[in-house]
Design a protein around this motif. Structure first.
Motif, mmCIF file in Angstrom:
data_model
loop_
_atom_site.group_PDB
_atom_site.id
_atom_site.type_symbol
_atom_site.label_atom_id
_atom_site.label_comp_id
_atom_site.label_asym_id
_atom_site.label_seq_id
_atom_site.Cartn_x
_atom_site.Cartn_y
_atom_site.Cartn_z
ATOM 1 N N GLN A 37 66.739 23.959 54.786
ATOM 2 C CA GLN A 37 67.517 22.724 54.780
ATOM 3 C C GLN A 37 68.977 23.003 55.126
ATOM 4 O OE1 GLN A 37 66.798 21.084 50.915
ATOM 5 N NE2 GLN A 37 64.904 20.056 51.542
ATOM 6 N N ASN A 38 69.521 24.083 54.586
ATOM 7 C CA ASN A 38 70.899 24.448 54.899
ATOM 8 C C ASN A 38 71.053 24.835 56.363
ATOM 9 O OD1 ASN A 38 71.720 23.968 52.293
ATOM 10 N ND2 ASN A 38 71.633 26.100 51.663
ATOM 11 N N ALA A 39 70.034 25.502 56.917
ATOM 12 C CA ALA A 39 70.094 25.900 58.323
ATOM 13 C C ALA A 39 70.043 24.659 59.213
ATOM 14 C CB ALA A 39 68.951 26.856 58.660
ATOM 15 N N PHE A 40 69.180 23.712 58.881
ATOM 16 C CA PHE A 40 69.060 22.508 59.710
ATOM 17 C C PHE A 40 70.266 21.577 59.557
ATOM 18 C CE2 PHE A 40 64.378 23.371 59.629
ATOM 19 C CZ PHE A 40 64.285 23.657 60.981
ATOM 20 N N SER A 41 70.922 21.627 58.398
ATOM 21 C CA SER A 41 72.089 20.762 58.212
ATOM 22 C C SER A 41 73.350 21.374 58.818
ATOM 23 C CB SER A 41 72.315 20.484 56.729
ATOM 24 O OG SER A 41 72.702 21.669 56.062
ATOM 25 N N GLY A 42 73.269 22.629 59.233
ATOM 26 C CA GLY A 42 74.413 23.271 59.866
ATOM 27 C C GLY A 42 75.249 24.100 58.919
ATOM 28 N N GLU A 43 74.887 24.142 57.641
ATOM 29 C CA GLU A 43 75.647 24.941 56.686
ATOM 30 C C GLU A 43 75.409 26.437 56.892
ATOM 31 O OE1 GLU A 43 75.095 23.632 52.651
ATOM 32 O OE2 GLU A 43 74.983 21.551 53.281
ATOM 33 N N LEU A 44 74.229 26.786 57.349
ATOM 34 C CA LEU A 44 73.878 28.176 57.643
ATOM 35 C C LEU A 44 73.382 28.264 59.073
ATOM 36 C CD1 LEU A 44 71.695 29.363 54.610
ATOM 37 C CD2 LEU A 44 73.954 30.169 55.187
ATOM 38 N N THR A 45 73.587 29.422 59.680
ATOM 39 C CA THR A 45 72.944 29.644 60.970
ATOM 40 C C THR A 45 71.522 30.088 60.692
ATOM 41 O OG1 THR A 45 73.558 31.979 61.078
ATOM 42 C CG2 THR A 45 75.140 30.379 61.988
ATOM 43 N N VAL A 46 70.692 29.996 61.697
ATOM 44 C CA VAL A 46 69.295 30.409 61.536
ATOM 45 C C VAL A 46 69.232 31.887 61.185
ATOM 46 C CG1 VAL A 46 67.074 30.642 62.705
ATOM 47 C CG2 VAL A 46 68.459 28.593 63.058
ATOM 48 N N ARG A 47 70.072 32.683 61.802
ATOM 49 C CA ARG A 47 70.069 34.124 61.507
ATOM 50 C C ARG A 47 70.471 34.389 60.061
ATOM 51 N NH1 ARG A 47 72.248 37.248 66.907
ATOM 52 N NH2 ARG A 47 70.646 36.375 68.257
ATOM 53 N N GLU A 48 71.439 33.663 59.537
ATOM 54 C CA GLU A 48 71.834 33.835 58.131
ATOM 55 C C GLU A 48 70.690 33.441 57.196
ATOM 56 O OE1 GLU A 48 76.651 32.991 58.378
ATOM 57 O OE2 GLU A 48 75.259 31.315 58.026
ATOM 58 N N ALA A 49 69.995 32.382 57.529
ATOM 59 C CA ALA A 49 68.849 31.953 56.718
ATOM 60 C C ALA A 49 67.739 32.993 56.767
ATOM 61 C CB ALA A 49 68.333 30.604 57.192
ATOM 62 N N GLU A 50 67.435 33.510 57.944
ATOM 63 C CA GLU A 50 66.407 34.544 58.072
ATOM 64 C C GLU A 50 66.796 35.799 57.303
ATOM 65 O OE1 GLU A 50 66.063 35.067 62.274
ATOM 66 O OE2 GLU A 50 64.615 33.430 62.505
#
Length: 81
Positions: A60-73
């Motif tokens: 959810q944070n990655a899709f909302s722009g709070e995290l990048t996909v790489r940070e989420a992974e």
């Protein structure tokens, strides 16, 4: 490792008044092993549920722009390690 644990259980069961025969001993030991396995399974379910919630919030944070996909992974990989 397991030998000492079983030896300790054995000593307690044989000293109890309710364990007079080998059949009583087998019944009590089986029950203890079942409860131990059940506790392990419940702990695993809780851990998987918590991990699922973590992945959900990271996505959810990655899709909302709070995290990048790489940070989420990276956070998911860190949580699984």
């Amino acid at each position: 490792m397991f030998e000492q644990t079983f030896k300790n259980i054995e000593d307690v069961l044989w000293k109890e008044a309710g364990c007079a025969t080998e059949l009583d001993y087998t019944e009590q030991t089986s029950w203890l092993l079942f409860l131990n396995h059940r506790d392990y399974l419940l702990q695993r379910r809780v851990a998987y549920a918590n991990f699922g919630e973590l992945k959900q919030s990271l996505l959810q944070n990655a899709f909302s722009g709070e995290l990048t996909v790489r940070e989420a992974e990276a956070a998911v990989e860190e949580a699984t390690a």
